[in-house]
Write a protein that holds these residues in place. Structure first.
Motif: not given
Length: 385
Positions: A124, A61, A64-65, A226, A269, A237, A126, A129-130, A241
């Protein structure tokens, strides 16, 4: 090394899920969460939650961010700052009121009802976003507003957790000094802004001159950010980001993003999304199906309506507001973490913990469907106009 067969199974099943989801035109994250539900404790119990999987999921995660930050447009984030704040504020107010009233109506005491409302006030993105990435909407005005609102929502959620810990009587809360929490968060954002404006480009330019691996250096910055975010009682996250945002201001962002995507999507991920499904367990929830149904439905509609109203008040069209509201529905790992903290600090009764976790996972599982459908509706309507 006994976890390696499980890791192998997760990766094989993720590949299969990705293939099937493409065939039926569904976001891949749905298939990956479905793996966790079907093969986890909820059904077959072949894949069990473990510290090994959790570590991989946490890295997943964060990456991902970080990638979301790398792909974001800083000027658009500034442009949609006001809408993001309104989306975050209204997206917190409605779940706070709605979830409290529903919990209290179903027999929870005031303390439990208050903390349930805090859990479901969190967002959240995340998962969102995907979906936004898959549909090419991450840098749209809706996508940027969702990302900006998520950062503001994170700050609000942590402050709510701090207030809850302080006022609901937990004596061993590390966040009881609310003033210190706020000061630390202000300091964090000042450092972040300085790094975005001055530090990232200088650091990577020097590293490039001395032939240092830029991807490794950027990942180190991501993990450090982070960690610092968590020290300030923010979620990891948020730090990831902003690290991505900083790196995106340099001329090396495309190469770094490409390399990070290869690392993230090859291993970490998919495990993050599977791990969300593993959180679902049916123990003790069948006797409380009415409560589960009520809070699941309300958790979706209070965020959808509240965040959507914030977007509408900012001048967005009804369709765009629906997309923004849909993008804020997912609770994901943020709500799960807050729930775990609440249980450890005795802010919520164990009798309701399983139901809350189930509602969080079900809401998170449904959120990609809702977001994808809202984007499809907007596309169809724009074609007819």
């Amino acid at each position: 090394m006994h976890d390696l067969p499980i890791l192998t199974l997760i990766l094989f099943l993720s590949l299969l899920a990705n293939y099937l989801c493409k065939k039926i035109q569904m976001p891949a994250v749905i298939g990956q969460m479905f793996i966790g539900i079907v093969f986890g404790p909820a059904l077959f119990n072949i894949i069990k939650p473990s510290e090994f999987i959790t570590i991989f999921a946490e890295i997943g995660v964060i990456l991902l961010m970080f990638i979301a930050g790398l792909e974001s447009n800083l000027s658009l984030l500034k442009k949609y700052f006001k809408p993001s704040m309104l989306v975050a504020i209204f997206g917190v107010i409605f779940p706070l009121i709605g979830m409290y009233l529903a919990s209290y109506y179903h027999g929870l005491n005031v303390k439990d009802s208050m903390f349930v409302s805090v859990i479901f006030a969190a967002t959240s993105v995340s998962i969102s976003v995907e979906v936004l990435k898959e549909m090419g909407k991450l840098n749209s005005k809706e996508g940027i507003t969702i990302l900006g609102a998520a950062v503001a929502d994170d700050v609000i959620a942590i402050l709510l957790l701090s207030f809850a810990s302080f006022f609901l009587g937990s004596q061993n809360s590390g966040s009881s000094n609310i003033v210190m929490v706020i000061l630390l968060q202000i300091l964090f954002f000042i450092l972040v802004l300085m790094f975005i404006k001055f530090g990232a480009k200088l650091m990577l330019s020097l590293a490039y001159h001395f032939k240092i691996n830029l991807t490794i250096l950027s990942l180190a910055v991501c993990f450090l950010a982070s960690y610092l975010a968590e020290l300030c009682d923010l979620s990891s996250i948020t730090g990831a980001f902003f690290a991505g945002i900083a790196i995106s201001q340099t001329p090396f962002k495309k190469k770094i993003r490409r390399n990070t995507e290869t690392i993230g999507y090859s291993l970490f991920i998919p495990i993050f999304f599977v791990n969300i499904g593993l959180s679902l367990q049916f123990n003790g929830i069948f006797n409380q199906l009415l409560l589960l149904t009520t809070i699941t439905i309300l958790s979706i509609f209070t965020k959808l309506f509240g965040a959507g109203l914030g977007a509408k008040l900012s001048g967005f069209s009804l369709n765009s507001s629906t997309i923004v509201g849909s993008g804020m529905v997912s609770r994901g790992e943020v709500a799960l973490i807050i729930a775990q903290i609440g249980l450890s600090r005795h802010l919520i009764s164990e009798n309701y913990y399983s139901v809350i976790i189930a509602a969080v996972v079900i809401t998170t599982f449904l959120s990609p469907f809702i977001l994808r459908q809202s984007i499809v509706w907007k596309k169809r309507l724009s074609h007819h106009e």
